[in-house]
Design a protein around this motif. Structure first.
Motif, PDB file in Angstrom:
ATOM      1  N   ALA A  22       0.823  -1.208   0.000  1.00  0.00           N
ATOM      2  CA  ALA A  22       0.000   0.000   0.000  1.00  0.00           C
ATOM      3  C   ALA A  22       0.854   1.254   0.000  1.00  0.00           C
ATOM      4  CB  ALA A  22      -0.921  -0.005   1.215  1.00  0.00           C
ATOM      5  N   SER A  23       1.989   1.203   0.696  1.00  0.00           N
ATOM      6  CA  SER A  23       2.873   2.363   0.752  1.00  0.00           C
ATOM      7  C   SER A  23       3.516   2.669  -0.595  1.00  0.00           C
ATOM      8  CB  SER A  23       3.962   2.145   1.803  1.00  0.00           C
ATOM      9  OG  SER A  23       4.690   0.964   1.535  1.00  0.00           O
ATOM     10  N   SER A  24       3.487   1.698  -1.502  1.00  0.00           N
ATOM     11  CA  SER A  24       4.043   1.893  -2.848  1.00  0.00           C
ATOM     12  C   SER A  24       2.963   2.178  -3.887  1.00  0.00           C
ATOM     13  CB  SER A  24       4.841   0.657  -3.272  1.00  0.00           C
ATOM     14  OG  SER A  24       5.931   0.439  -2.405  1.00  0.00           O
ATOM     15  N   GLY A  25       1.692   2.230  -3.441  1.00  0.00           N
ATOM     16  CA  GLY A  25       0.595   2.516  -4.362  1.00  0.00           C
ATOM     17  C   GLY A  25      -0.366   1.384  -4.583  1.00  0.00           C
ATOM     18  N   GLY A  26      -0.181   0.270  -3.854  1.00  0.00           N
ATOM     19  CA  GLY A  26      -1.105  -0.851  -3.964  1.00  0.00           C
ATOM     20  C   GLY A  26      -2.419  -0.565  -3.255  1.00  0.00           C
ATOM     21  N   ILE A  77      -4.348  -2.005   8.672  1.00  0.00           N
ATOM     22  CA  ILE A  77      -5.487  -2.704   9.257  1.00  0.00           C
ATOM     23  C   ILE A  77      -6.626  -1.744   9.565  1.00  0.00           C
ATOM     24  CG2 ILE A  77      -6.226  -4.053  11.260  1.00  0.00           C
ATOM     25  CD1 ILE A  77      -3.266  -5.033  11.418  1.00  0.00           C
ATOM     26  N   GLN A  78      -6.292  -0.621  10.160  1.00  0.00           N
ATOM     27  CA  GLN A  78      -7.328   0.295  10.648  1.00  0.00           C
ATOM     28  C   GLN A  78      -7.914   1.178   9.552  1.00  0.00           C
ATOM     29  OE1 GLN A  78      -6.794   0.799  15.297  1.00  0.00           O
ATOM     30  NE2 GLN A  78      -5.295   2.050  14.198  1.00  0.00           N
ATOM     31  N   ILE A  79      -7.468   0.999   8.328  1.00  0.00           N
ATOM     32  CA  ILE A  79      -8.108   1.675   7.202  1.00  0.00           C
ATOM     33  C   ILE A  79      -9.546   1.166   7.043  1.00  0.00           C
ATOM     34  CG2 ILE A  79      -7.444   0.071   5.360  1.00  0.00           C
ATOM     35  CD1 ILE A  79      -6.740   2.526   3.644  1.00  0.00           C
ATOM     36  N   PHE A  80      -9.829  -0.019   7.615  1.00  0.00           N
ATOM     37  CA  PHE A  80     -11.183  -0.586   7.536  1.00  0.00           C
ATOM     38  C   PHE A  80     -11.986  -0.370   8.815  1.00  0.00           C
ATOM     39  CE2 PHE A  80      -8.720  -2.953   4.403  1.00  0.00           C
ATOM     40  CZ  PHE A  80      -9.516  -2.759   3.293  1.00  0.00           C
ATOM     41  N   SER A  81     -11.354  -0.524   9.961  1.00  0.00           N
ATOM     42  CA  SER A  81     -12.075  -0.315  11.220  1.00  0.00           C
ATOM     43  C   SER A  81     -11.074  -0.162  12.352  1.00  0.00           C
ATOM     44  CB  SER A  81     -13.017  -1.494  11.513  1.00  0.00           C
ATOM     45  OG  SER A  81     -12.279  -2.695  11.626  1.00  0.00           O
ATOM     46  N   PRO A  82     -11.440   0.582  13.407  1.00  0.00           N
ATOM     47  CA  PRO A  82     -10.541   0.749  14.550  1.00  0.00           C
ATOM     48  C   PRO A  82     -10.363  -0.566  15.295  1.00  0.00           C
ATOM     49  CG  PRO A  82     -12.688   1.704  15.018  1.00  0.00           C
ATOM     50  CD  PRO A  82     -12.708   1.318  13.577  1.00  0.00           C
ATOM     51  N   GLN A  83      -9.198  -0.737  15.909  1.00  0.00           N
ATOM     52  CA  GLN A  83      -8.866  -2.024  16.533  1.00  0.00           C
ATOM     53  C   GLN A  83      -8.713  -1.958  18.048  1.00  0.00           C
ATOM     54  OE1 GLN A  83      -8.472  -5.156  14.968  1.00  0.00           O
ATOM     55  NE2 GLN A  83      -9.475  -4.084  13.280  1.00  0.00           N
ATOM     56  N   ASP A 133     -11.276   7.012  -2.446  1.00  0.00           N
ATOM     57  CA  ASP A 133     -12.124   6.151  -3.261  1.00  0.00           C
ATOM     58  C   ASP A 133     -12.150   4.726  -2.702  1.00  0.00           C
ATOM     59  OD1 ASP A 133     -12.553   8.282  -4.944  1.00  0.00           O
ATOM     60  OD2 ASP A 133     -11.022   7.673  -6.391  1.00  0.00           O
ATOM     61  N   VAL A 134     -13.255   4.046  -2.949  1.00  0.00           N
ATOM     62  CA  VAL A 134     -13.409   2.635  -2.593  1.00  0.00           C
ATOM     63  C   VAL A 134     -13.604   1.868  -3.899  1.00  0.00           C
ATOM     64  CG1 VAL A 134     -14.808   0.939  -1.360  1.00  0.00           C
ATOM     65  CG2 VAL A 134     -14.385   3.192  -0.350  1.00  0.00           C
ATOM     66  N   PHE A 135     -12.882   0.757  -4.049  1.00  0.00           N
ATOM     67  CA  PHE A 135     -12.853   0.043  -5.327  1.00  0.00           C
ATOM     68  C   PHE A 135     -13.485  -1.343  -5.195  1.00  0.00           C
ATOM     69  CE2 PHE A 135      -9.026   2.708  -4.969  1.00  0.00           C
ATOM     70  CZ  PHE A 135      -9.216   3.563  -6.049  1.00  0.00           C
ATOM     71  N   GLU A 136     -14.672  -1.510  -5.758  1.00  0.00           N
ATOM     72  CA  GLU A 136     -15.256  -2.859  -5.825  1.00  0.00           C
ATOM     73  C   GLU A 136     -14.569  -3.669  -6.910  1.00  0.00           C
ATOM     74  OE1 GLU A 136     -19.477  -3.036  -6.023  1.00  0.00           O
ATOM     75  OE2 GLU A 136     -19.766  -1.932  -4.143  1.00  0.00           O
ATOM     76  N   ASN A 137     -14.075  -2.999  -7.931  1.00  0.00           N
ATOM     77  CA  ASN A 137     -13.282  -3.609  -8.992  1.00  0.00           C
ATOM     78  C   ASN A 137     -11.872  -3.013  -8.937  1.00  0.00           C
ATOM     79  OD1 ASN A 137     -15.715  -4.713  -9.683  1.00  0.00           O
ATOM     80  ND2 ASN A 137     -15.907  -3.650 -11.632  1.00  0.00           N
ATOM     81  N   HIS A 138     -10.904  -3.740  -9.449  1.00  0.00           N
ATOM     82  CA  HIS A 138      -9.533  -3.223  -9.475  1.00  0.00           C
ATOM     83  C   HIS A 138      -9.480  -1.968 -10.335  1.00  0.00           C
ATOM     84  CE1 HIS A 138      -5.226  -2.919 -10.229  1.00  0.00           C
ATOM     85  NE2 HIS A 138      -5.042  -3.723  -9.189  1.00  0.00           N
ATOM     86  N   PRO A 139      -8.833  -0.899  -9.877  1.00  0.00           N
ATOM     87  CA  PRO A 139      -8.866   0.369 -10.620  1.00  0.00           C
ATOM     88  C   PRO A 139      -8.191   0.318 -11.987  1.00  0.00           C
ATOM     89  CG  PRO A 139      -7.306   0.464  -8.787  1.00  0.00           C
ATOM     90  CD  PRO A 139      -8.100  -0.785  -8.612  1.00  0.00           C
ATOM     91  N   ASP A 140      -7.269  -0.627 -12.198  1.00  0.00           N
ATOM     92  CA  ASP A 140      -6.569  -0.720 -13.484  1.00  0.00           C
ATOM     93  C   ASP A 140      -7.157  -1.802 -14.390  1.00  0.00           C
ATOM     94  OD1 ASP A 140      -4.702   1.281 -12.668  1.00  0.00           O
ATOM     95  OD2 ASP A 140      -3.638  -0.253 -11.517  1.00  0.00           O
ATOM     96  N   THR A 141      -7.362  -3.006 -13.833  1.00  0.00           N
ATOM     97  CA  THR A 141      -7.830  -4.123 -14.663  1.00  0.00           C
ATOM     98  C   THR A 141      -9.348  -4.201 -14.742  1.00  0.00           C
ATOM     99  OG1 THR A 141      -7.884  -5.671 -12.797  1.00  0.00           O
ATOM    100  CG2 THR A 141      -5.783  -5.443 -13.992  1.00  0.00           C
ATOM    101  N   LYS A 142     -10.034  -3.529 -13.815  1.00  0.00           N
ATOM    102  CA  LYS A 142     -11.507  -3.535 -13.726  1.00  0.00           C
ATOM    103  C   LYS A 142     -12.080  -4.896 -13.343  1.00  0.00           C
ATOM    104  CE  LYS A 142     -10.965   0.642 -15.157  1.00  0.00           C
ATOM    105  NZ  LYS A 142     -10.799   1.699 -14.139  1.00  0.00           N
ATOM    106  N   VAL A 143     -11.231  -5.811 -12.922  1.00  0.00           N
ATOM    107  CA  VAL A 143     -11.689  -7.133 -12.489  1.00  0.00           C
ATOM    108  C   VAL A 143     -12.299  -7.019 -11.091  1.00  0.00           C
ATOM    109  CG1 VAL A 143     -10.974  -9.495 -11.930  1.00  0.00           C
ATOM    110  CG2 VAL A 143      -9.983  -8.312 -13.912  1.00  0.00           C
ATOM    111  N   LYS A 144     -13.366  -7.756 -10.867  1.00  0.00           N
ATOM    112  CA  LYS A 144     -14.093  -7.715  -9.595  1.00  0.00           C
ATOM    113  C   LYS A 144     -13.205  -8.159  -8.434  1.00  0.00           C
ATOM    114  CE  LYS A 144     -18.261  -7.371  -7.545  1.00  0.00           C
ATOM    115  NZ  LYS A 144     -19.051  -6.133  -7.543  1.00  0.00           N
ATOM    116  N   TYR A 194      -4.056   4.069   0.314  1.00  0.00           N
ATOM    117  CA  TYR A 194      -3.491   5.154   1.119  1.00  0.00           C
ATOM    118  C   TYR A 194      -3.581   6.500   0.396  1.00  0.00           C
ATOM    119  CZ  TYR A 194      -1.173   1.913   4.405  1.00  0.00           C
ATOM    120  OH  TYR A 194      -0.886   0.972   5.357  1.00  0.00           O
ATOM    121  N   ARG A 195      -3.776   6.475  -0.917  1.00  0.00           N
ATOM    122  CA  ARG A 195      -3.604   7.685  -1.729  1.00  0.00           C
ATOM    123  C   ARG A 195      -4.894   8.372  -2.157  1.00  0.00           C
ATOM    124  NH1 ARG A 195       1.628   6.163  -5.534  1.00  0.00           N
ATOM    125  NH2 ARG A 195       2.963   5.484  -3.811  1.00  0.00           N
ATOM    126  N   THR A 196      -6.026   7.766  -1.839  1.00  0.00           N
ATOM    127  CA  THR A 196      -7.300   8.339  -2.246  1.00  0.00           C
ATOM    128  C   THR A 196      -8.380   7.887  -1.281  1.00  0.00           C
ATOM    129  OG1 THR A 196      -8.994   8.379  -3.986  1.00  0.00           O
ATOM    130  CG2 THR A 196      -7.652   6.401  -3.834  1.00  0.00           C
TER     131      THR A 196
END
Length: 274
Positions: free
Chosen positions: A161-165, A252-258, A187-198, A183-185
């Motif tokens: 994620a620190s490299s853009g994943g 981890i906490q990008i989704f919920s506090p721990q 946005d929430v991605f249901e599909n991959h932002p580049d390949t558009k695969v679910k 980490y950089r936006t």
């Protein structure tokens, strides 16, 4: 949390020697130190020996023996015509030798080919799973958190994620992926932002077996109560790329506090949080 035993995980050579008898780990072929390439018997490899090894293995991955965040990792690949590619770009043997001569305390390892579900989502990086295991006071092992990382065009050749994943949460009971975050936006991605695969709703291959095996191995090391595993499912099994002695909590906490979860309680008992 692990005290002096952190070194057994943070040093990738020590980790390989300690864990390779217990679980699948990509084979380490060589160690680079002070411009020399050594096999794991201590013998020095010539440039000729090294390139023969690359031709035989087809693809190798190089990473610092210490460190994290995907920094310094690269791949070398040799195709059937003998052409060499550095992170997918054609390179000469002189360029490769020059690069190797600048490395210090690096390991050279087998390249692992990920399962189709993961490759379909993004094929230009090894998309790894991070699984946290904690040792309870009664000797049992819990998996409080697991996330799945995916590379992007910005992070190649790694998925960090620190490299853009991007990152998806894994529902522990079923192995189902959430939509991904970055980490950089915001946005929430249901599909991959580049390949558009679910991504959202995909089930991790062999998830029950992965959990069972990780817990089984973690129990063998009660003196290492906290482990942060990096795992890659393959077509018929899975591999552990490494185990970290800690993990960035942002991941981890990008989704919920721990703080008030099993993981938070573990940290509280070990004096990490109040």
């Amino acid at each position: 949390v692990n005290g002096n035993y952190n070194i057994l995980l943070d040093d990738k050579l020590a980790f390989y020697d300690l864990f390779k008898e217990h679980i699948n780990i990509p084979k380490t072929f060589a160690w680079i130190k002070d411009k020399n390439i050594y096999d794991l018997n201590g013998s020095t490899l010539s440039d000729y020996d090294f390139f023969n090894m690359l031709k035989k293995q087809k693809k190798l991955i190089f990473k610092p023996n210490y460190g994290g965040g995907g920094k310094g990792i690269f791949t070398l690949e040799c195709n059937h015509d003998g052409k060499i590619f550095l992170n997918g770009s054609s390179s000469s043997t002189d360029e490769i030798i020059s690069k190797l001569n600048k490395l210090d305390n690096y390991i050279v390892s087998e390249y692992i080919y990920q399962h189709k579900y993961s490759k379909d989502i993004f094929s230009e990086a090894i998309n790894s799973i991070r699984v946290i295991t904690i040792l309870n006071s009664d000797g049992t092992i819990d998996i409080p958190v697991a996330i799945h990382r995916f590379g992007t065009v910005n992070s190649i050749p790694v998925d960090n994620a620190s490299s853009g994943g991007i990152i998806s949460n894994i529902e522990i009971d079923r192995g189902e992926l959430s939509a991904s975050k970055s980490y950089r936006t915001l946005d929430v991605f249901e599909n991959h932002p580049d390949t558009k695969v679910k991504i959202k709703g995909v089930i991790v291959h062999n998830w029950e077996f992965i959990k069972q095996k990780v817990v089984e191995v973690a129990k063998k090391f009660p003196y290492i109560p906290y482990m942060s595993w990096d795992i890659v499912p393959t077509e018929d099994d899975f591999y552990v790329l490494e185990i970290n002695a800690s993990t960035g909590l942002t991941l981890i906490q990008i989704f919920s506090p721990q703080r008030y979860t099993k993981l938070g309680e573990f940290f509280r008992k070990n004096g990490i949080v109040k």
